[in-house]
Design an enzyme around this catalytic site. Sequence first.
Site, PDB file in Angstrom:
ATOM      1  N   HIS A 331      44.415  34.540  31.624  1.00  0.00           N
ATOM      2  CA  HIS A 331      43.663  35.590  32.330  1.00  0.00           C
ATOM      3  C   HIS A 331      44.036  35.603  33.820  1.00  0.00           C
ATOM      4  O   HIS A 331      44.357  36.647  34.388  1.00  0.00           O
ATOM      5  CB  HIS A 331      42.160  35.341  32.150  1.00  0.00           C
ATOM      6  CG  HIS A 331      41.272  36.283  32.898  1.00  0.00           C
ATOM      7  ND1 HIS A 331      40.606  37.328  32.298  1.00  0.00           N
ATOM      8  CD2 HIS A 331      40.935  36.354  34.209  1.00  0.00           C
ATOM      9  CE1 HIS A 331      39.911  37.988  33.200  1.00  0.00           C
ATOM     10  NE2 HIS A 331      40.095  37.414  34.374  1.00  0.00           N
ATOM     11  N   GLU A 332      43.987  34.438  34.441  1.00  0.00           N
ATOM     12  CA  GLU A 332      44.257  34.382  35.892  1.00  0.00           C
ATOM     13  C   GLU A 332      45.699  34.753  36.194  1.00  0.00           C
ATOM     14  O   GLU A 332      45.991  35.394  37.212  1.00  0.00           O
ATOM     15  CB  GLU A 332      43.934  32.996  36.454  1.00  0.00           C
ATOM     16  CG  GLU A 332      42.494  32.534  36.231  1.00  0.00           C
ATOM     17  CD  GLU A 332      41.454  33.553  36.666  1.00  0.00           C
ATOM     18  OE1 GLU A 332      41.695  34.287  37.638  1.00  0.00           O
ATOM     19  OE2 GLU A 332      40.395  33.632  36.003  1.00  0.00           O
ATOM     20  N   HIS A 335      46.302  38.396  36.145  1.00  0.00           N
ATOM     21  CA  HIS A 335      45.878  39.004  37.411  1.00  0.00           C
ATOM     22  C   HIS A 335      46.988  39.043  38.455  1.00  0.00           C
ATOM     23  O   HIS A 335      46.909  39.822  39.408  1.00  0.00           O
ATOM     24  CB  HIS A 335      44.752  38.180  38.028  1.00  0.00           C
ATOM     25  CG  HIS A 335      43.377  38.578  37.622  1.00  0.00           C
ATOM     26  ND1 HIS A 335      42.926  39.861  37.717  1.00  0.00           N
ATOM     27  CD2 HIS A 335      42.340  37.844  37.154  1.00  0.00           C
ATOM     28  CE1 HIS A 335      41.651  39.898  37.315  1.00  0.00           C
ATOM     29  NE2 HIS A 335      41.280  38.685  36.963  1.00  0.00           N
ATOM     30  N   GLU A 354      39.720  43.262  36.232  1.00  0.00           N
ATOM     31  CA  GLU A 354      39.133  42.351  35.243  1.00  0.00           C
ATOM     32  C   GLU A 354      39.304  42.813  33.799  1.00  0.00           C
ATOM     33  O   GLU A 354      39.554  42.007  32.912  1.00  0.00           O
ATOM     34  CB  GLU A 354      37.656  42.120  35.564  1.00  0.00           C
ATOM     35  CG  GLU A 354      37.415  41.473  36.924  1.00  0.00           C
ATOM     36  CD  GLU A 354      38.099  40.134  37.081  1.00  0.00           C
ATOM     37  OE1 GLU A 354      38.594  39.582  36.086  1.00  0.00           O
ATOM     38  OE2 GLU A 354      38.165  39.632  38.225  1.00  0.00           O
TER      39      GLU A 354
END
Length: 892
Positions: A331-332, A335, A354
């Site tokens: 997820h990070e 980003h 997000e």
Amino acid sequence: MHRFVRPLALTVLAMCCGAALAAAPADQVPHGTLPRWAVPESYQLSFKVDPKQQDYSGTTTIKVDLKQAADHLWLDGRDLNVSKVTITDASGHAHDGKYVAVAPNEGVSRIDFGSTLKPQPLTLAIEYTAPLNQQLQGLYKVSHAGVPYAMTQMEPISARYAFPGFDEPGFKTPYDISLTIPSDVTAVANTKQISETAAGAGWKTLTFAKTQPLPTYLVAFAVGPWDIVNGPDIAPDDYRTEVLPLRGIAAHGEGHRMQHVLSETPSIIHTLENYYGFGYPFGKLDLLAAPDFSAGAMENPGLVTFRDWLLLLDPDSPAKYVRGSFNVTAHELAHQWTGDTVTLAWWNDIWLNEAFATWMQQKVTMKVHPEYRADLDRISGAEGAMHNDSLTSARQIRQPITGNGDIETAFDGITYQKGAAVLGMFEGYVGEDTFQKGMRAYIQAHKFGNATADDLVGAIATAANQGPTFKHAFNSFLNQSGVPYVQTRLEQKGGKTILHLSQDRYLPVGSTGDANRVWGIPVCVRYATGDGTKQSCELLDKPTGTMVLADASTPTWVMPNANARGYYRFNLSKQEWADLTQHVAALSDTEQLAYADSIDAGFRHGDLNAGDAMAALKPLTGVTTREVVVAPLETIKWIYRNEAVTDAQQTNVVAWVKDAYMPRMEQLGYQRKPGEADGDSLLRSTLASALALDFKLPEVRAALLKQGDAALAKKADGHLNLTAADPDLLGVALAVAVQERGEPALDALIAELPQTTDPALRNAMLDGLSATDTPALADKARDFSLSKQVKVGEMAAILRGNHDTSAARDALWHWFTGHYDQVVARTGSFAGGRLPALAGGGGCSKAEADRLQAYFEPRLKDVTGADRGLAQTREQTLLCAALKAKQDPSKI
Ligand SMILES: [Zn+2]
């Protein structure tokens, strides 16, 4: 809100530049975005930080393009003690300015120039001191094993605590960061260190390479005696020519536990680069395990920070940590493209960060670890979000920002899970390759800049060769709240099979909302014919529609959400429900999850009684997919807690649970088997927790108590023997032990927690501390949660326990209202949105809703975001009470 108009400095204006500059802005204090007539172009941030001290000092130098004549400009700064402001104009002339904290509670400040200046480039140098924050915001202080560290968390609007600046995502500039720190510690930042110089006795200055253009909320650095370990270099590929160095950063003594996550990282980066067709652009990558942290993790480019338990892993770490670590890392890192390379223009579009990171993480996980079944996670996540989205007080994915509270509370299940599900739905509609083409174009068009929802929807529409109807459909999910409720009805007409469709808003029993709402829904149905199953799709963008099925004969069953790709709930006629239930084994596991959700939705909508729901859910508990097996648990828990009043009813529910789950529990046993699939470890821990703690099955509790007792026995060195329990079951074993053994068990945990640094063991002990089931012991655990021995980010884990019965909630309420100021002082304003749920979550009566309202109403103005938290917790409480009142107890 108090607003005032600042008087013009008329005399200065006349002196300076004459009538031509009479346009000096007669503006008001900006409570939303800052005005665009003063724009930052670059920052130099210098800090002098010793984590052992209480304060630090800094000099922030900002190059600003002043676009219109003005005698001041607005920026953000909070809790900063500014000692000097120097303004250097375009000709190099420097003079003093003044820093005024105009709205200290919001962090809005003004720099007065002392005279009106014409439009020109300016350089502002602001010298200040500030406290190291104690509430995990801005530049904050933490400790590990008694040793202090300083690190940052800026998102969403906490950079203003760390340095004065234009604290909005729309302003992206390069940063030069330098850190003056004690000689015996080290520091890391977004970019590579480029120099180290002595800075007087006992100090050194580290300088870091200029960053790519970043918003303030992505600036990051950390100071302390960190362990720094090298991971595998990430090799160049089609989209990146340079080797990407990878490192792990952890508190002293913990670095060796980073190897697992570092070994997983290269494949994540390559998968993302291949998807976006765009190389990782930030030069280096450090993953930092934070000793205390407010969120789960933060995507700072080049220096991603995580709660320590997500990164510090051992071979016997609980399975949920190993999976969680991968998912959150993916997820990070997602980003780094959506969020860091392309940044939202303003907080109403936080979903562009997000929702995309959540959706993309699932794509990465499906590629690298298909056995983790991220496709099922997306569906379960969306179904979790649908509970919240059924409230009239739910946010929209794109929620207008009316104050800082809307920024703080934007990080919810609507933004993340609903957002990801909506993306997945439209990706399915246009096709994965087309969607990828749109995403690649979007990243290229906005790299190192900002974007809005229109940019994104436009890029996908262009790639898919779609027009206004498509955009309207996409936007209908972004710009209004709620879950579509799709009803289907079969009809034979003129030799054809017609499926009638209708939509309105799903609202549970007791809701005061208006169901009259229309979306543009890509509806796909799957149905059974004589020769297998077929699928049919339609964009339903009116209240009603029809679909002509390919097969002339009436299908045996219809599944109105094929592959569970749609963000909607469905309802059928009684006969069609019966047909579907009978053939539930023929559905894919994704569809079985959608089936479980729609049964739960029908129950909460008042269409099914508890007995019907239990019967319809039962077949799912016998399938092989773990996520489907456990899907009915939340519905059954609700029935057990709120409806099964008499002993006989409780016996009925427990019999259902035993029949459904005990064979599986016995087959799994209470210890991890060598080499077993991690899904088995996860199922063991989910079932053990539900059977022992929610349904209180004596045989399961006895097995766990044995492990809990063993874990609480002291070893020769005086420490508890926490590794005596199965690592996946330690938390629930300690919970059972606290409930069965009472105060001695609680005291043992209170004594041990401060001596334990291992985050997984600490979390398991927090599970034990939160499981007390008498008011006196619960109060003791809660008092402990306020002590320094419990980290700020751990406190809520203790307070979240004890919400199951009305007696337990009354006791919690009594304690909470008696300690409100201390709780707020520990968490700070950032957690304001969560306070009402912490105090009153799980409530199920009008009296509880009323006391919550009466208590929080006068306190809302002091805690950012609490108004939305109050509205949602109150509404959930009233809905629970309405559903309870609707039940016929004879129907269990
Ligand atoms: Zn995120």
